[in-house]
Design an enzyme around this catalytic site. Structure first.
Site, mmCIF file in Angstrom:
data_model
loop_
_atom_site.group_PDB
_atom_site.id
_atom_site.type_symbol
_atom_site.label_atom_id
_atom_site.label_comp_id
_atom_site.label_asym_id
_atom_site.label_seq_id
_atom_site.Cartn_x
_atom_site.Cartn_y
_atom_site.Cartn_z
ATOM 1 N N ALA A 65 0.854 -1.188 0.000
ATOM 2 C CA ALA A 65 0.000 0.000 0.000
ATOM 3 C C ALA A 65 0.889 1.235 0.000
ATOM 4 C CB ALA A 65 -0.885 -0.027 1.239
ATOM 5 N N GLY A 109 0.589 -5.168 0.789
ATOM 6 C CA GLY A 109 -0.533 -5.315 -0.150
ATOM 7 C C GLY A 109 -0.111 -5.924 -1.474
ATOM 8 N N GLU A 112 -0.156 -9.560 -0.907
ATOM 9 C CA GLU A 112 -1.563 -9.959 -0.742
ATOM 10 C C GLU A 112 -2.284 -10.008 -2.093
ATOM 11 O OE1 GLU A 112 -1.832 -6.850 2.257
ATOM 12 O OE2 GLU A 112 -2.728 -8.317 3.613
ATOM 13 N N GLU A 132 4.266 -5.070 7.311
ATOM 14 C CA GLU A 132 3.429 -4.041 7.937
ATOM 15 C C GLU A 132 3.773 -3.813 9.408
ATOM 16 O OE1 GLU A 132 2.345 -6.533 5.998
ATOM 17 O OE2 GLU A 132 0.818 -5.801 4.604
HETATM 18 N N1 CAA Z 1 4.599 3.311 -0.315
HETATM 19 C C1 CAA Z 1 5.018 4.503 -0.804
HETATM 20 N N2 CAA Z 1 6.239 4.683 -1.373
HETATM 21 C C2 CAA Z 1 7.044 3.610 -1.460
HETATM 22 C C3 CAA Z 1 6.664 2.347 -0.985
HETATM 23 C C4 CAA Z 1 5.377 2.226 -0.389
HETATM 24 N N3 CAA Z 1 4.894 1.042 0.057
HETATM 25 N N4 CAA Z 1 7.672 1.475 -1.193
HETATM 26 C C5 CAA Z 1 8.652 2.175 -1.794
HETATM 27 N N5 CAA Z 1 8.282 3.458 -1.955
HETATM 28 C C6 CAA Z 1 9.037 4.554 -2.568
HETATM 29 C C7 CAA Z 1 10.148 5.014 -1.660
HETATM 30 O O1 CAA Z 1 9.657 5.927 -0.682
HETATM 31 C C8 CAA Z 1 11.086 5.662 -2.664
HETATM 32 O O2 CAA Z 1 10.568 6.924 -2.997
HETATM 33 P P1 CAA Z 1 11.543 8.228 -3.040
HETATM 34 O O3 CAA Z 1 12.515 7.909 -4.160
HETATM 35 O O4 CAA Z 1 10.627 9.342 -3.336
HETATM 36 O O5 CAA Z 1 12.234 8.287 -1.711
HETATM 37 C C9 CAA Z 1 10.942 4.765 -3.881
HETATM 38 O O6 CAA Z 1 9.707 4.070 -3.716
HETATM 39 C C10 CAA Z 1 12.041 3.714 -3.979
HETATM 40 O O7 CAA Z 1 12.091 3.026 -2.750
HETATM 41 P P2 CAA Z 1 13.439 2.852 -1.893
HETATM 42 O O8 CAA Z 1 14.339 4.000 -2.114
HETATM 43 O O9 CAA Z 1 13.034 2.576 -0.487
HETATM 44 O O10 CAA Z 1 14.035 1.573 -2.600
HETATM 45 P P3 CAA Z 1 14.984 0.464 -1.970
HETATM 46 O O11 CAA Z 1 15.390 -0.397 -3.111
HETATM 47 O O12 CAA Z 1 16.032 1.078 -1.115
HETATM 48 O O13 CAA Z 1 14.040 -0.395 -0.976
HETATM 49 C C11 CAA Z 1 12.026 -1.577 -0.362
HETATM 50 C C12 CAA Z 1 12.991 -1.144 -1.496
HETATM 51 C C13 CAA Z 1 12.720 -2.561 0.582
HETATM 52 C C14 CAA Z 1 10.843 -2.271 -1.023
HETATM 53 C C15 CAA Z 1 11.552 -0.337 0.428
HETATM 54 O O14 CAA Z 1 11.124 0.659 -0.480
HETATM 55 C C16 CAA Z 1 10.448 -0.607 1.389
HETATM 56 O O15 CAA Z 1 10.676 -1.129 2.456
HETATM 57 N N6 CAA Z 1 9.195 -0.218 1.040
HETATM 58 C C17 CAA Z 1 8.050 -0.332 1.903
HETATM 59 C C18 CAA Z 1 7.541 -1.779 1.941
HETATM 60 C C19 CAA Z 1 6.371 -1.893 2.919
HETATM 61 O O16 CAA Z 1 6.472 -1.620 4.077
HETATM 62 N N7 CAA Z 1 5.198 -2.349 2.394
HETATM 63 C C20 CAA Z 1 4.013 -2.525 3.164
HETATM 64 C C21 CAA Z 1 3.109 -1.319 3.045
HETATM 65 S S1 CAA Z 1 1.721 -1.386 4.168
HETATM 66 C C22 CAA Z 1 0.585 -2.387 3.425
HETATM 67 O O17 CAA Z 1 0.770 -2.848 2.329
HETATM 68 C C23 CAA Z 1 -0.663 -2.646 4.239
HETATM 69 C C24 CAA Z 1 -1.611 -3.584 3.611
HETATM 70 O O18 CAA Z 1 -1.643 -4.752 3.899
HETATM 71 C C25 CAA Z 1 -2.607 -3.060 2.695
#
Ligand code: CAA
Length: 258
Positions: A65, A109, A112, A132
């Site tokens: 998400a 998500g 999922e 999450e």
């Molecule tokens: N939401 C919004 N933006 C996101 C994102 C997310 N889930 N995942 C990545 N991005 C964005 C980053 O903020 C970054 O943006 P900027 O360049 O503007 O800073 C861009 O995508 C690239 O990401 P990274 O620089 O972080 O890339 P990385 O290769 O260093 O790391 C990653 C990759 C490990 C996937 C890391 O981005 C990460 O941990 N992302 C979040 C993953 C997460 O927590 N997902 C769960 C979300 S909650 C959910 O999904 C609830 C549900 O069940 C519905």
């Protein structure tokens, strides 16, 4: 309709939906989810389409998400909107087979949504996870339920409690994915498999999908009864007659979806 967050292609009898928000690793923002649901509506209504492939980029299927978009939502916002319910229902109620072709990150998500598809083909670089917990929340699109059914309690619990990611080989061993494909071949392979399904009898494919899905929603005895009745009803179709006649006559069947 014109899409800005996804790309939809038609390849023969296969509809291909590619999530296309590279700047955020295909984070599932509201606009993307609206487009995904609309694309599924369109492909499901199109009689020329027999199967669907859902994919992302080589780096990310979807990183979950959109955290930046949802971070300031209140309980009342998400509860009254029934946040994510429409997407979960749209994918899970799709009657046509959907193959998730997952390369790179399938997190939160994203994992999922991949699990909501009928099966997952994983690229060798795929990474699955429910991180999450590290954000102070829990999975909200079925992660605690489907992951547990697919990989068992111990692995699902570890992943949901720690946010640890699982690579493609572990995911295949655990039964989360049907098989692993080199990343450069992933989408072509998924389209090929979807094309093979699209060439089969549509009503019989629908029955097979309904029957496998029933096993997640009922007791074994009721599921077997459901399967047997559907099996019996295939004998009322022209396609069962054609399929078996073609086998006996050593020729390729010509299914008419009747
Ligand atoms: N939401 C919004 N933006 C996101 C994102 C997310 N889930 N995942 C990545 N991005 C964005 C980053 O903020 C970054 O943006 P900027 O360049 O503007 O800073 C861009 O995508 C690239 O990401 P990274 O620089 O972080 O890339 P990385 O290769 O260093 O790391 C990653 C990759 C490990 C996937 C890391 O981005 C990460 O941990 N992302 C979040 C993953 C997460 O927590 N997902 C769960 C979300 S909650 C959910 O999904 C609830 C549900 O069940 C519905």
């Amino acid at each position: 309709m014109a899409y800005s967050q996804i790309i939809v292609d038609i390849k023969g009898g296969v509809g291909v939906i590619r999530l296309d928000r590279p700047e955020s690793l295909n984070a599932l923002c509201a606009e993307l989810l609206v487009e995904l649901r609309e694309a599924l509506d369109t492909l499901e209504a199109d009689d020329n389409i027999g199967a669907i492939v859902l994919t992302g980029s080589k780096k990310a299927f979807a990183a979950g998400a959109d955290i930046k978009e949802m971070k300031s939502k209140t309980f009342i916002d998400v509860y009254m909107d029934d946040f994510f319910a429409d997407t979960e229902q749209r994918i899970s109620s799709c009657r046509k087979p959907i193959i998730a072709a997952v390369a790179g990150y399938a997190l939160g998500g994203g994992c999922e949504i991949a699990m909501l598809c009928d099966f997952i083909l994983a690229a060798d670089n795929a990474q699955f996870g429910q991180p999450e917990i590290k954000l102070g929340t829990i999975p909200g699109v079925g992660g605690t339920q489907r992951l547990t059914r697919f990989v068992g309690k111990s692995k699902a619990m570890e992943m949901c409690l720690t946010g640890r990611m699982m690579g493609a080989e572990e995911a295949e061993r655990a039964g989360l994915v049907s098989r692993i494909v080199p990343v450069d071949d992933l989408v072509d392979e998924a389209i090929k498999v979807a094309g093979e399904i699209a060439d089969l009898s549509r009503p019989i494919v629908t029955m097979a999908k309904e029957s496998v899905n029933k096993s997640y929603e009922t007791t074994l005895r009721e599921g077997i009864m459901f399967e047997r009745r559907l099996f019996h009803s295939t004998f009322a179709t022209e396609d069962q007659k054609e399929g078996m006649a073609a086998f006996a006559e050593k020729r390729t069947p010509e299914f008419k979806n009747r």
